[in-house]
Design a protein around this motif. Structure first.
Motif, mmCIF file in Angstrom:
data_model
loop_
_atom_site.group_PDB
_atom_site.id
_atom_site.type_symbol
_atom_site.label_atom_id
_atom_site.label_comp_id
_atom_site.label_asym_id
_atom_site.label_seq_id
_atom_site.Cartn_x
_atom_site.Cartn_y
_atom_site.Cartn_z
ATOM 1 N N ASP A 134 -10.170 4.741 10.173
ATOM 2 C CA ASP A 134 -9.954 3.301 10.332
ATOM 3 C C ASP A 134 -8.591 2.857 9.823
ATOM 4 O O ASP A 134 -8.083 1.801 10.231
ATOM 5 C CB ASP A 134 -11.044 2.513 9.608
ATOM 6 C CG ASP A 134 -12.375 2.546 10.353
ATOM 7 O OD1 ASP A 134 -12.381 2.973 11.529
ATOM 8 O OD2 ASP A 134 -13.395 2.158 9.759
ATOM 9 N N ALA A 135 -7.993 3.627 8.934
ATOM 10 C CA ALA A 135 -6.688 3.255 8.383
ATOM 11 C C ALA A 135 -5.595 3.272 9.446
ATOM 12 O O ALA A 135 -4.527 2.677 9.246
ATOM 13 C CB ALA A 135 -6.315 4.199 7.240
ATOM 14 N N ASP A 142 -6.144 11.643 12.866
ATOM 15 C CA ASP A 142 -7.285 10.818 12.454
ATOM 16 C C ASP A 142 -8.637 11.405 12.829
ATOM 17 O O ASP A 142 -9.667 10.752 12.682
ATOM 18 C CB ASP A 142 -7.150 9.401 13.005
ATOM 19 C CG ASP A 142 -7.223 9.332 14.533
ATOM 20 O OD1 ASP A 142 -7.577 10.354 15.176
ATOM 21 O OD2 ASP A 142 -6.938 8.259 15.094
ATOM 22 N N ARG A 168 0.805 -1.216 0.000
ATOM 23 C CA ARG A 168 0.000 0.000 0.000
ATOM 24 C C ARG A 168 0.842 1.272 0.000
ATOM 25 O O ARG A 168 0.297 2.381 0.114
ATOM 26 C CB ARG A 168 -0.951 0.007 1.205
ATOM 27 C CG ARG A 168 -2.014 -1.082 1.143
ATOM 28 C CD ARG A 168 -2.902 -1.060 2.373
ATOM 29 N NE ARG A 168 -3.714 0.138 2.473
ATOM 30 C CZ ARG A 168 -4.938 0.261 1.962
ATOM 31 N NH1 ARG A 168 -5.495 -0.744 1.301
ATOM 32 N NH2 ARG A 168 -5.619 1.376 2.115
ATOM 33 N N PRO A 224 -3.356 4.760 4.617
ATOM 34 C CA PRO A 224 -3.999 5.437 3.495
ATOM 35 C C PRO A 224 -3.112 5.409 2.251
ATOM 36 O O PRO A 224 -1.905 5.655 2.330
ATOM 37 C CB PRO A 224 -4.173 6.873 4.004
ATOM 38 C CG PRO A 224 -4.157 6.762 5.495
ATOM 39 C CD PRO A 224 -3.225 5.630 5.796
ATOM 40 N N ARG A 225 -3.716 5.136 1.125
ATOM 41 C CA ARG A 225 -2.942 5.087 -0.113
ATOM 42 C C ARG A 225 -2.465 6.483 -0.539
ATOM 43 O O ARG A 225 -1.475 6.608 -1.261
ATOM 44 C CB ARG A 225 -3.768 4.446 -1.233
ATOM 45 C CG ARG A 225 -4.042 2.965 -0.985
ATOM 46 C CD ARG A 225 -4.648 2.315 -2.214
ATOM 47 N NE ARG A 225 -4.991 0.924 -1.978
ATOM 48 C CZ ARG A 225 -4.125 -0.091 -2.088
ATOM 49 N NH1 ARG A 225 -2.880 0.153 -2.413
ATOM 50 N NH2 ARG A 225 -4.521 -1.332 -1.871
ATOM 51 N N PHE A 246 -6.865 13.436 8.377
ATOM 52 C CA PHE A 246 -7.253 12.155 7.798
ATOM 53 C C PHE A 246 -8.499 11.617 8.494
ATOM 54 O O PHE A 246 -8.688 10.409 8.586
ATOM 55 C CB PHE A 246 -6.116 11.140 7.914
ATOM 56 C CG PHE A 246 -5.015 11.315 6.911
ATOM 57 C CD1 PHE A 246 -5.034 10.625 5.704
ATOM 58 C CD2 PHE A 246 -3.960 12.172 7.167
ATOM 59 C CE1 PHE A 246 -4.020 10.775 4.779
ATOM 60 C CE2 PHE A 246 -2.930 12.333 6.246
ATOM 61 C CZ PHE A 246 -2.965 11.642 5.046
ATOM 62 N N ASP A 291 -11.346 11.434 7.520
ATOM 63 C CA ASP A 291 -12.180 10.662 6.598
ATOM 64 C C ASP A 291 -11.668 9.241 6.417
ATOM 65 O O ASP A 291 -12.325 8.421 5.783
ATOM 66 C CB ASP A 291 -12.249 11.366 5.239
ATOM 67 C CG ASP A 291 -10.886 11.537 4.604
ATOM 68 O OD1 ASP A 291 -9.888 11.752 5.335
ATOM 69 O OD2 ASP A 291 -10.790 11.470 3.361
ATOM 70 N N GLN A 292 -10.480 8.932 6.985
ATOM 71 C CA GLN A 292 -9.902 7.594 6.875
ATOM 72 C C GLN A 292 -9.418 7.119 8.243
ATOM 73 O O GLN A 292 -8.378 6.473 8.339
ATOM 74 C CB GLN A 292 -8.733 7.589 5.885
ATOM 75 C CG GLN A 292 -9.093 8.000 4.472
ATOM 76 C CD GLN A 292 -7.930 7.845 3.522
ATOM 77 O OE1 GLN A 292 -7.368 6.757 3.358
ATOM 78 N NE2 GLN A 292 -7.544 8.932 2.873
ATOM 79 N N ARG A 314 -3.262 -1.244 6.919
ATOM 80 C CA ARG A 314 -4.043 -0.570 5.882
ATOM 81 C C ARG A 314 -3.803 0.944 5.874
ATOM 82 O O ARG A 314 -4.728 1.741 6.029
ATOM 83 C CB ARG A 314 -5.537 -0.839 6.100
ATOM 84 C CG ARG A 314 -5.938 -2.286 5.881
ATOM 85 C CD ARG A 314 -7.362 -2.502 6.352
ATOM 86 N NE ARG A 314 -7.904 -3.781 5.882
ATOM 87 C CZ ARG A 314 -9.048 -4.304 6.307
ATOM 88 N NH1 ARG A 314 -9.773 -3.655 7.205
ATOM 89 N NH2 ARG A 314 -9.484 -5.465 5.841
#
Length: 198
Positions: A184-185, A135, A49, A112-113, A179, A181-182, A110
């Motif tokens: 859970d990453a 986060d 990733r 973030p990409r 982040f 919006d992400q 996981r």
């Protein structure tokens, strides 16, 4: 590969550093980066990733070197009488020649990409030394992009007995990237029950 941002004259080269030097005390001493999930070690998931634009990959570890060398060149945490993530970051800074260091921990499979892009944009906007992820609930200090010219500064901080990543950042011009919006990453694995579901 290089990344050009803001203008044709501004070129950044980036090393990605995965921190895998923890003792894994809450995982019964297991090396978290090598724990299997979906038939692959966590370190392999993280590498898969990593964003485009990475020029070099390093893994900071203090055991199982031969296994980690299957995935990347290895930086060993050898800072005298000190253990912790800043030692791994310092070891990387003394090794690499790129202009920036992207830091990720080994226990979040996981990430973030778009981690590099968003950290970089925020850091460049404010011309900061360091940009770390937030986060929405708290700072994720081990997901960070920093200028490699900080090597001497970090060496002095460690020599003075400093160990806190957050406290070191507070001494620098640091900014955070949103982040939320992400969120859970950034869920990390500290216990066997924390392993994410497929």
């Amino acid at each position: 590969m290089t990344i050009k941002r803001n203008s044709p004259q501004q070129t950044h080269t980036v090393t990605a550093l995965i921190l895998a030097g923890g003792a894994g005390r809450r995982m019964e001493g297991q090396d978290k980066g090598l724990l299997k999930w979906q038939s692959k070690p966590l370190i392999a998931h993280i590498i898969s990733r990593l964003p485009e634009g990475i020029d070099q990959l390093l893994i900071s570890c203090n055991r199982n070197l031969e296994q980690y060398q299957k995935y990347a060149a290895t930086v060993v945490d050898e800072y005298p009488d000190y253990q912790g993530p800043l030692a791994g970051i310092y070891a990387a800074l003394t090794t690499i020649t790129t202009s920036e260091l992207l830091v990720l921990p080994c226990d979040c499979p996981r990430p973030p990409r778009d981690l590099l892009r968003r950290l970089s944009e925020q850091r460049d906007t404010y011309k900061a030394d360091v940009c770390f992820a937030h986060d929405g609930g708290r700072g994720q200090y081990l997901f960070a992009l920093l200028n490699t010219t900080l090597k001497a500064n970090l060496g002095s901080y460690l020599a003075s007995g400093g160990r806190s990543v957050n406290q070191w950042y507070k001494q620098l011009h640091s900014v955070q990237a949103d982040f939320s919006d992400q969120a859970d990453a950034f869920r990390n694995i500290n216990l066997p029950s924390d392993m994410p579901q497929p």
